[in-house]
Design a protein around this motif. Structure first.
Motif: not given
Length: 148
Positions: A59, A61-62, A64, A93-94
């Motif tokens: 994903a 960053g934010a 997620a 997983k970011q």
């Protein structure tokens, strides 16, 4: 090409490569822009028959947090792609934006070498030879980086 995609998909646990090749159609364009499938892990041993697989999604960053709230809907869509309840869990997983770039970032060229005549005057008054050479090397490094 189809065979190569299948081999790469199977190496990451994807039995059906359709999940990889049709990801935007399965999850929607808006989610495909911020997330992509990374791998599928199947449990081993006795758990394999009882539990389903775990899909790991990469994903942006934010985003997620948004995906965390939509996990169940994502799982239903992915399982619809498989045709049965293959995925039991989704792990998120970011990653940074570089993981979603179309092409890898270009490698910057190495710094241009600094001519010796630009460095020698900086350390000429130092009597100790080792120290003078070390200072000249340091000056060359600093000058080469400042020219970028």
């Amino acid at each position: 090409m189809r065979q190569k995609i299948r081999e790469l998909g199977e190496a990451r646990g994807f039995a059906a490569t359709r999940l990889l090749t049709h990801w935007p159609e399965i999850v929607g364009e808006s989610l495909a822009a911020i997330a992509k499938p990374l791998e599928v892990r199947h449990p081993r041993g006795k758990k394999a028959a009882e539990e389903g697989a775990t899909l790991t999604i990469l994903a942006l960053g934010a985003a997620a947090l948004r995906l965390e709230m939509e996990k169940e809907r994502l799982r239903e869509r992915v399982n619809a792609c498989y045709g049965y309840n293959a995925i039991a869990r989704i792990r998120i997983k970011q990653a940074g934006p570089e993981a979603f770039a179309k092409a890898p970032a270009p490698i910057p060229p190495p710094p241009a070498p600094v001519p010796p005549d630009a460095v020698e005057p900086l350390a000429k008054d130092v009597k100790d030879t080792e120290l003078r050479l070390a200072l000249a090397a340091l000056a060359a490094n600093v000058l080469s980086r400042s020219r970028l």
